[in-house]
Design an enzyme around this catalytic site. Structure first.
Site, short mmCIF file in Angstrom:
data_model
loop_
_atom_site.label_atom_id
_atom_site.label_comp_id
_atom_site.label_asym_id
_atom_site.label_seq_id
_atom_site.Cartn_x
_atom_site.Cartn_y
_atom_site.Cartn_z
CD GLU A 41 34.70 36.30 40.27
OE1 GLU A 41 35.92 36.46 40.33
OE2 GLU A 41 33.97 36.30 41.29
CE LYS A 130 37.79 39.18 45.56
NZ LYS A 130 38.12 38.41 44.37
#
Length: 213
Positions: A41, A130
């Site tokens: 990411e 998340k």
């Protein structure tokens, strides 16, 4: 979309590039890939993030899964996808981004903390959430919210290290987001990429050992 989440649930690690000098970005990606990392990411508050996403997506096609992090609004989401991001991660829940992802076949894993946010994100179309800031919340919190919400895949991000990673998985995390504890800025600044690879391999091995236990 589901295939990406299935792959994440096997690999279990998202390495986070944040605030890394663009000149070192490519060597960082290579070091992580060499250590067995698959999900990478790049946060959009990193200088040159979109360029890195494009280069990594092209250079590591079939090897790395490249996503954009710190995606705060729909404009950033569209820019990241245009650059080649395969998934979008945010520190917060913006339902507009989740809807956009669902409409365009892009995984969105928004940041959530409370049970209300977690359920809201899942209902909006997020395939996973998340849980952030995990360093403050801890494995005990995750275990508690997993009891009634165990149908929602959760990625624990913040404060995960080699010492506690197994307890995080034991608490029910489908994966973990690893920033500075894996992507060490000092190692990168000093050009010690072999040590970064060794660190990545240690985390990848810890995941495999846990899966085999």
């Amino acid at each position: 979309m589901k295939k990406l989440l299935e792959e994440l649930s096997r690999e279990k690690i998202v390495a986070i590039i944040r605030g890394i000098d663009e000149a070192n970005g490519d060597r960082t990606a290579k070091a992580l890939a060499d250590g067995g990392i698959v999900f990478l990411e790049v946060t959009l508050n990193t200088d040159g993030a979109l360029g890195m996403i494009s280069r990594f997506r092209e250079g590591y096609a079939g090897k790395l899964r490249i996503g954009a992090g710190t995606v705060l609004d729909i404009g950033q989401a569209k820019e990241a996808v245009a650059a080649g991001a395969e998934y979008l991660i945010s520190p917060n829940l913006d339902e507009e981004i989740v809807y956009y992802g669902a409409e365009n076949g892009i995984e969105v894993w928004p940041g959530t903390m409370t049970p209300t946010e977690i359920v809201k994100a899942y209902k909006a179309g997020a395939s996973a959430v998340k849980v952030f800031p995990f360093a403050s919340l801890g494995a005990g919190y995750l275990k508690e919210i997993r009891a009634p919400l165990n149908h929602i895949p959760m990625i624990a991000t913040g404060g995960v290290n080699l010492g506690n990673i197994q307890s995080v998985f034991d608490a029910g995390a489908v994966a973990v987001g690893l920033g500075g504890n894996l992507v060490d800025k000092q190692l990168i600044a000093e050009g010690r990429f072999d040590e970064l690879t060794a660190r990545a391999r240690a985390f990848a091995d810890a995941v495999r050992e846990g899966a085999g236990a």
